[in-house]
Write a protein that holds these residues in place. Structure first.
Motif, PDB file in Angstrom:
ATOM      1  N   PHE A 183      -1.155  14.029   4.082  1.00  0.00           N
ATOM      2  CA  PHE A 183      -2.235  13.050   4.086  1.00  0.00           C
ATOM      3  C   PHE A 183      -2.414  12.556   5.529  1.00  0.00           C
ATOM      4  O   PHE A 183      -1.434  12.428   6.259  1.00  0.00           O
ATOM      5  CB  PHE A 183      -1.829  11.900   3.152  1.00  0.00           C
ATOM      6  N   ASP A 239       6.604  12.520  -0.996  1.00  0.00           N
ATOM      7  CA  ASP A 239       5.376  11.780  -1.321  1.00  0.00           C
ATOM      8  C   ASP A 239       4.803  12.465  -2.560  1.00  0.00           C
ATOM      9  O   ASP A 239       4.299  13.586  -2.485  1.00  0.00           O
ATOM     10  CB  ASP A 239       4.422  11.861  -0.124  1.00  0.00           C
ATOM     11  N   LEU A 296      -4.848  -2.028  -3.910  1.00  0.00           N
ATOM     12  CA  LEU A 296      -3.914  -1.221  -3.143  1.00  0.00           C
ATOM     13  C   LEU A 296      -2.497  -1.545  -3.593  1.00  0.00           C
ATOM     14  O   LEU A 296      -2.211  -2.674  -3.997  1.00  0.00           O
ATOM     15  CB  LEU A 296      -4.023  -1.548  -1.656  1.00  0.00           C
ATOM     16  N   GLY A 297      -1.638  -0.565  -3.489  1.00  0.00           N
ATOM     17  CA  GLY A 297      -0.228  -0.804  -3.787  1.00  0.00           C
ATOM     18  C   GLY A 297       0.566   0.440  -3.481  1.00  0.00           C
ATOM     19  O   GLY A 297      -0.005   1.529  -3.281  1.00  0.00           O
ATOM     20  N   SER A 312       0.869  -1.185   0.000  1.00  0.00           N
ATOM     21  CA  SER A 312       0.000   0.000   0.000  1.00  0.00           C
ATOM     22  C   SER A 312       0.900   1.227   0.000  1.00  0.00           C
ATOM     23  O   SER A 312       2.119   1.115   0.219  1.00  0.00           O
ATOM     24  CB  SER A 312      -0.902   0.025   1.248  1.00  0.00           C
ATOM     25  N   GLY A 313       0.301   2.377  -0.215  1.00  0.00           N
ATOM     26  CA  GLY A 313       1.064   3.616  -0.146  1.00  0.00           C
ATOM     27  C   GLY A 313       1.592   3.861   1.258  1.00  0.00           C
ATOM     28  O   GLY A 313       2.736   4.289   1.435  1.00  0.00           O
ATOM     29  N   MET A 314       0.776   3.557   2.264  1.00  0.00           N
ATOM     30  CA  MET A 314       1.237   3.795   3.631  1.00  0.00           C
ATOM     31  C   MET A 314       2.392   2.881   3.998  1.00  0.00           C
ATOM     32  O   MET A 314       3.284   3.271   4.762  1.00  0.00           O
ATOM     33  CB  MET A 314       0.076   3.654   4.639  1.00  0.00           C
ATOM     34  N   CYS A 339      -0.095   9.858   6.901  1.00  0.00           N
ATOM     35  CA  CYS A 339       1.306  10.319   6.941  1.00  0.00           C
ATOM     36  C   CYS A 339       1.501  11.181   8.185  1.00  0.00           C
ATOM     37  O   CYS A 339       2.523  11.099   8.876  1.00  0.00           O
ATOM     38  CB  CYS A 339       1.655  11.127   5.692  1.00  0.00           C
ATOM     39  N   THR A 349      -2.194   2.884  -5.412  1.00  0.00           N
ATOM     40  CA  THR A 349      -3.652   2.765  -5.337  1.00  0.00           C
ATOM     41  C   THR A 349      -4.332   3.897  -6.105  1.00  0.00           C
ATOM     42  O   THR A 349      -5.441   3.743  -6.612  1.00  0.00           O
ATOM     43  CB  THR A 349      -4.079   2.895  -3.852  1.00  0.00           C
ATOM     44  N   LYS A 350      -3.652   5.039  -6.146  1.00  0.00           N
ATOM     45  CA  LYS A 350      -4.247   6.243  -6.725  1.00  0.00           C
ATOM     46  C   LYS A 350      -4.104   6.191  -8.246  1.00  0.00           C
ATOM     47  O   LYS A 350      -4.611   5.292  -8.863  1.00  0.00           O
ATOM     48  CB  LYS A 350      -3.615   7.484  -6.094  1.00  0.00           C
ATOM     49  N   VAL A 401       2.324  11.441  -4.599  1.00  0.00           N
ATOM     50  CA  VAL A 401       1.062  10.812  -5.000  1.00  0.00           C
ATOM     51  C   VAL A 401       0.170  11.759  -5.795  1.00  0.00           C
ATOM     52  O   VAL A 401      -0.367  11.398  -6.841  1.00  0.00           O
ATOM     53  CB  VAL A 401       0.297  10.290  -3.764  1.00  0.00           C
ATOM     54  N   PHE A 402       0.012  13.004  -5.308  1.00  0.00           N
ATOM     55  CA  PHE A 402      -0.954  13.895  -5.957  1.00  0.00           C
ATOM     56  C   PHE A 402      -0.513  14.299  -7.355  1.00  0.00           C
ATOM     57  O   PHE A 402      -1.329  14.430  -8.255  1.00  0.00           O
ATOM     58  CB  PHE A 402      -1.229  15.126  -5.074  1.00  0.00           C
ATOM     59  N   ASN A 424      -2.287  16.720   0.107  1.00  0.00           N
ATOM     60  CA  ASN A 424      -3.627  16.151   0.174  1.00  0.00           C
ATOM     61  C   ASN A 424      -4.282  16.623   1.455  1.00  0.00           C
ATOM     62  O   ASN A 424      -3.758  16.310   2.531  1.00  0.00           O
ATOM     63  CB  ASN A 424      -3.495  14.612   0.168  1.00  0.00           C
ATOM     64  N   SER A 441       1.584   6.036  -3.402  1.00  0.00           N
ATOM     65  CA  SER A 441       0.455   5.142  -3.261  1.00  0.00           C
ATOM     66  C   SER A 441       0.085   4.798  -4.701  1.00  0.00           C
ATOM     67  O   SER A 441      -0.414   5.649  -5.441  1.00  0.00           O
ATOM     68  CB  SER A 441      -0.715   5.859  -2.577  1.00  0.00           C
ATOM     69  N   GLU A 490       5.105  16.466   1.083  1.00  0.00           N
ATOM     70  CA  GLU A 490       4.091  16.084   0.110  1.00  0.00           C
ATOM     71  C   GLU A 490       3.785  17.329  -0.707  1.00  0.00           C
ATOM     72  O   GLU A 490       3.502  18.376  -0.137  1.00  0.00           O
ATOM     73  CB  GLU A 490       2.854  15.707   0.935  1.00  0.00           C
TER      74      GLU A 490
HETATM   75  C1  LIG Z   1      -3.608   7.795  -0.415  1.00  0.00           C
HETATM   76  C2  LIG Z   1      -2.344   8.446  -0.032  1.00  0.00           C
HETATM   77  C3  LIG Z   1      -1.379   7.736   0.705  1.00  0.00           C
HETATM   78  C4  LIG Z   1      -1.609   6.339   1.197  1.00  0.00           C
HETATM   79  O1  LIG Z   1      -1.762   5.383   0.218  1.00  0.00           O
HETATM   80  P1  LIG Z   1      -2.564   4.007   0.430  1.00  0.00           P
HETATM   81  O2  LIG Z   1      -2.320   3.267  -0.832  1.00  0.00           O
HETATM   82  O3  LIG Z   1      -3.996   4.364   0.664  1.00  0.00           O
HETATM   83  O4  LIG Z   1      -1.972   3.331   1.622  1.00  0.00           O
HETATM   84  C5  LIG Z   1      -0.204   8.404   1.018  1.00  0.00           C
HETATM   85  N1  LIG Z   1       0.013   9.673   0.629  1.00  0.00           N
HETATM   86  C6  LIG Z   1      -0.891  10.377  -0.071  1.00  0.00           C
HETATM   87  C7  LIG Z   1      -0.603  11.780  -0.460  1.00  0.00           C
HETATM   88  C8  LIG Z   1      -2.104   9.783  -0.426  1.00  0.00           C
HETATM   89  O5  LIG Z   1      -3.008  10.499  -1.121  1.00  0.00           O
END
Ligand SMILES: *Cc1c(COP(=O)(O)O)cnc(C)c1O
Length: 390
Positions: free
Chosen positions: A107, A179, A213-214, A81-83, A110, A203-204, A181-182, A154, A201, A150
């Motif tokens: 997030f 991070d 999830l990943g 997962s991302g976490m 985090c 997952t996003k 992700v966004f 988020n 993450s 980040e």
């Molecule tokens: C969703 C998210 C995570 C966590 O990811 P998961 O796959 O849900 O564990 C971490 N950082 C940011 C910025 C996220 O949006």
């Protein structure tokens, strides 16, 4: 060397003896040896082979290699997962007595890792206003083992000067972890801006179709060998090979999806901002709009404003009325999906922060986060226009 779009389709592909076209899903936890001596040699590290899927798996390796090429990193390590990626990137490196400096706009989970879990393990953490280089400098004055940030954040879409903060971090002897992700690896490349480690993450946007999830950690070969592998091998945040298969196929369309969603996000945020009947009632925030406080910085480090915007419609009640009025957007706390999604961060993803910590990072009760998907932008606009008019 192939270009990015080609690598997204073909990078990391390893065909089996069956010559399949698509990447194979190797749904196996273990591997067999032709002799006891071969097993002994494998465990002694005398040659490179798959031993156990907690360490590595061919489908997971294909995903890691494709993402590594996209990011321009030396090494990648996928996680469940991302976490798991966020936690492993810090926990593999810091020890009791170390200091970590992070940006405050994080997030929710985090934030919990930095403010609750690491301190319980004897790690001192300091959170700063990520947009203030003075605050970073002051906090890093005391030295630090790692910096975590980040950008865009988020859900507040705060944009941090990644290059400047990584430079300050490195000057203080700290590892800079971003991070990303966004922005997604399509729109922003933190390693090129000076980051040491990038976490995702998956997952996003990387899955982007709401299925699995990943996560992933992108770093140098040395950091992976010296810190990430010794930690993950024994603590087991491994990515499932099935999820890796979904994600490696997700990477094939990642660029097309993110670019299309970002174009729609810019169209929609521009219309919200300029629609006369929304003036004074709805505040829109999107890094691609000139009205975003760090617009210039955002455009200097990202190739587009991203797929996520926020609107502030006043009170919690007004936010709920708006969300309940949406017909096409789903109410869901995910982001980066092909389906457009609406979230009320104050009562869901960022509930745990409490009202004071939320206020500090600009998460008001009237804020709704909109993750823009791949539906026709005119249908999305009609939905927003109708629901915001109430
Ligand atoms: C969703 C998210 C995570 C966590 O990811 P998961 O796959 O849900 O564990 C971490 N950082 C940011 C910025 C996220 O949006």
């Amino acid at each position: 060397m192939n270009r990015e779009a080609t690598n997204l389709i073909r990078g990391g592909l390893q065909r089996s003896q069956f010559d399949e076209t698509a990447e194979a899903a190797f749904l196996t936890s273990g591997y067999v040896y032709s002799s006891a001596a071969e097993a002994e040699a494998a465990f002694a590290g005398e040659y490179d082979r798959y031993i156990y899927s907690r360490y590595a798996n061919p489908t997971v390796s294909m995903f890691e290699e494709r993402l590594r090429l996209l990011e321009g990193a030396e090494a990648a390590m996928a996680t469940g997962s991302g976490m798991a990626a966020v936690f492993a990137s810090l926990a593999c490196y810091v020890s009791a007595g170390d200091r970590v400096v992070g940006s405050r706009a994080l997030f929710g989970s985090c934030h919990v890792i930095l403010t609750e879990i690491l301190p319980r393990m004897g790690v001192e953490t300091v959170l700063v206003d990520g947009t203030s280089l003075d605050e970073w400098e002051a906090a890093l004055d005391g030295g630090a083992k790692a910096v975590f940030l980040e950008s865009p954040s988020n859900p507040g879409l705060e944009v941090i000067d990644v290059e400047a903060v990584c430079e300050l971090a490195n000057a203080a002897g700290a590892l800079a972890i971003v991070d990303n992700v966004f922005a997604s690896p399509v729109l922003q490349k933190p390693l090129a801006l000076g980051a040491d480690v990038v976490v995702y993450s998956a997952t996003k946007h990387i899955d982007g179709q709401g299925r699995v999830l990943g996560g992933a950690i992108l770093c140098s070969e040395k950091f992976k060998a010296d810190h990430v592998m010794p930690f993950t091998r024994h603590t087991g945040p491994s990515l499932s090979p099935f999820n890796a298969w979904v994600l490696v196929k997700g990477l094939e369309t990642l660029r097309l999806r993110v670019e299309a969603a970002a174009a729609s996000a810019l169209t929609l945020s521009t219309r919200i901002e300029t629609e006369p009947k929304m003036a004074g009632r709805v505040t829109v925030r999107y890094p691609g709009l000139e009205s975003h406080p760090q617009h210039k910085l955002a455009m200097s480090q990202m190739s587009a404003g991203g797929t996520i915007l926020t609107v502030d419609v006043g009170t919690k009640e007004q936010a709920f009325t708006f969300m309940d009025g949406l017909q096409l957007f789903d109410i869901s706390n995910n982001v980066g999906d092909s389906k457009s999604l609406a979230t009320h961060p104050a009562t869901t993803t960022h509930r745990r922060l409490g009202p004071e910590a939320r206020a500090e990072v600009g998460i008001g009760d009237g804020m709704v986060r909109l993750s823009i998907g791949l539906e026709d932008v005119e249908d999305l606009w009609e939905d927003l226009d109708t629901a915001l008019a109430v």
